[in-house]
Design an enzyme around this catalytic site. Structure first.
Site, PDB file in Angstrom:
ATOM      1  CG  ASN A 194      -2.936  45.929 -16.638  1.00 39.20           C
ATOM      2  OD1 ASN A 194      -4.375  46.730 -16.963  1.00 39.20           O
ATOM      3  ND2 ASN A 194      -2.429  45.782 -15.976  1.00 39.20           N
ATOM      4  CD  GLU A 245       1.175  46.350  -9.878  1.00 37.69           C
ATOM      5  OE1 GLU A 245       1.897  44.380  -9.839  1.00 37.69           O
ATOM      6  OE2 GLU A 245       1.311  46.901 -11.207  1.00 37.69           O
TER       7      GLU A 245
END
Length: 456
Positions: A337, A372
């Site tokens: 990210n 995640e």
């Protein structure tokens, strides 16, 4: 059964008469002396049925009905026109304006009460669907309500009538708006209605060797036809049968001799209502799916996992079967990210979910646990089998780079996985999940990109 009924008439004596009859059946009654007051009441108060006079000064009943049916706030309220007019042209005009039925003055008490009760039942069902659907506006319920009046395709109608000449006439009358399948045998019609995708059943009251009311009752009692509209063709003087039919849940009726325009108008009314309620049910089902589905990956979400894991855990315990759980986490996802952006992270998550879905078996439950992290629940699966499945998933993630669609850039991703299996020491589904989570952290601490099983 109780409901709030609005009586609209400019003649006080007529209002008092209808009010007295409805109060005797324990309905809550509101009154209005003109169309403007009626519209105001419907806009500001919950109304279940409107009994509407046609001949009123200032704004007649047709215009009042059109305004009610064109307003999303009031379009779902059934309207019964109560009038001295008894010409087919007047009924057709009223039905085109959106009226659900007519009662002719002087009003028959039995028909009044049975008609009102029938419409209240229908409205109660629609209100429940609307209430559920409106809790999920994100799926477009407002557009759904605005589309209520559209009939874009011919309706699929089943006609149950023993007389060939009558079948031919009705098929010809309905040709502009419906494809009609005619059948003479009532019992065969029940199976036909249950198996085919009809939107309306028209039942003749003059069936040979079969009670038409029994046919209507059977259509209402079967799961597959419970919500299928039924229109009864009654003979002149058949008021008693009409009243009983409405009590059984028949949606509408028309009497012989049939006026083609009235038959078309009543058919269109039922088709529109059927399609409207079908769309509401579909939206409710969709909203339920949204409530238990992760919007990004399409997998089930944690809410679904929490409920369904309990079911699978208890079932495994009752049957003495194995149940395994795998929790997997994308390694160093924060770096992805931070380096490539959250849009790239979302792409990774979606591709990870696709590989997860391709790896697990059809009976396994795959969920996005949050962030995640993903969970796979594997019924009838021993710890050894679960380890093999988890290793297969780990290899599918590591073995092929993840490609970003926006840039074509390849990113190498790995995953850590922890597994646990039910045993006499595992007493709750929460404990089973916790053990898999502890095993996942052991995999992280041991260097990531590996499968670790919880200690037996």
């Amino acid at each position: 059964m109780t409901a709030r009924i609005l009586v609209v008439d400019d003649i006080p004596a007529n209002v008092k008469l209808l009010e007295a009859r409805l109060l005797a059946e324990y309905f809550d009654v509101l009154t209005a002396e003109d169309g403007f007051k009626a519209l105001e009441i419907c806009n500001n108060t919950q109304v279940d049925i409107v009994l509407l006079d046609i001949m009123m000064p200032g704004m007649d009943g047709f215009e009042v009905c059109e305004r009610l049916k064109s307003n999303p706030r009031t379009m779902h309220i059934p309207v019964v026109m109560v009038t001295a007019l008894d010409q087919p042209s007047d009924r057709v005009r009223g039905l085109k304006a959106g009226a659900d039925d007519f009662l002719t003055k002087p009003v028959n008490d039995l028909q009044l009460v049975s008609r009102v009760k029938s419409l209240v039942r229908l409205k109660t069902m629609s209100d429940e669907l609307r209430m559920r659907a409106e809790t999920a506006r994100a799926i477009g319920i407002e557009d759904l309500l605005r589309d209520e009046g559209r009939i874009e395709e011919p309706g699929q109608v089943l006609l149950v009538d023993p007389r060939a000449n009558s079948q031919e006439r009705i098929i010809k009358m309905l040709k502009p708006v419906a494809e009609v399948t005619a059948i003479s045998d009532a019992q065969a019609a029940i199976f036909e209605a249950a198996e085919q995708g009809f939107e309306l059943v028209i039942v003749s009251s003059s069936l040979d060797d079969y009670d038409p009311l029994r046919l209507c009752s059977q259509l209402r009692s079967l799961d597959r036809t419970r919500f299928l509209p039924v229109l009864l063709i009654a003979e002149q003087g058949g008021e008693d049968m009409i009243v009983r039919a409405l009590d059984l849940g028949v949606n509408d009726y028309i009497t012989r001799p049939l006026d083609p325009n009235e038959l078309v108008a009543r058919t269109l009314t039922q088709l529109k209502r059927k399609r409207y309620n079908d769309r509401l049910r579909s939206s409710v089902q969709h909203s339920i799916e949204l409530a238990v589905t992760d919007g990004l990956t399409g997998l089930h979400n944690r809410r679904y996992l929490d409920n369904h894991l309990k079911v699978l855990f208890n079932r495994a315990a009752t049957r003495g079967r194995s149940l395994s759980v795998c929790i997997t986490d994308i390694d160093r996802f924060k770096v992805v990210n931070d380096t490539y952006g959250h849009d790239a992270g979302d792409e990774i998550l979606k591709e990870f979910a696709a590989r997860l879905r391709a790896t697990v078996r059809g009976a396994d439950l795959a969920c996005r646990y949050g962030g995640e992290e993903f969970v796979v629940v594997m019924p009838d699966t021993t710890a050894e089998m679960a380890a093999n499945i988890a290793e297969r998933l780990r290899m599918s993630v590591e073995g092929k780079p993840f490609v970003l669609r926006s840039s074509g850039q390849e990113i190498n991703i790995t995953a850590s996985l922890g597994i646990s299996c039910n045993s006499p020491n595992v007493e709750t589904p929460e404990q089973l999940l916790k053990e898999a989570d502890n095993a996942l952290y052991d995999a992280k601490r041991a260097g990531r990109n590996r499968v670790v099983a919880a200690a037996a």
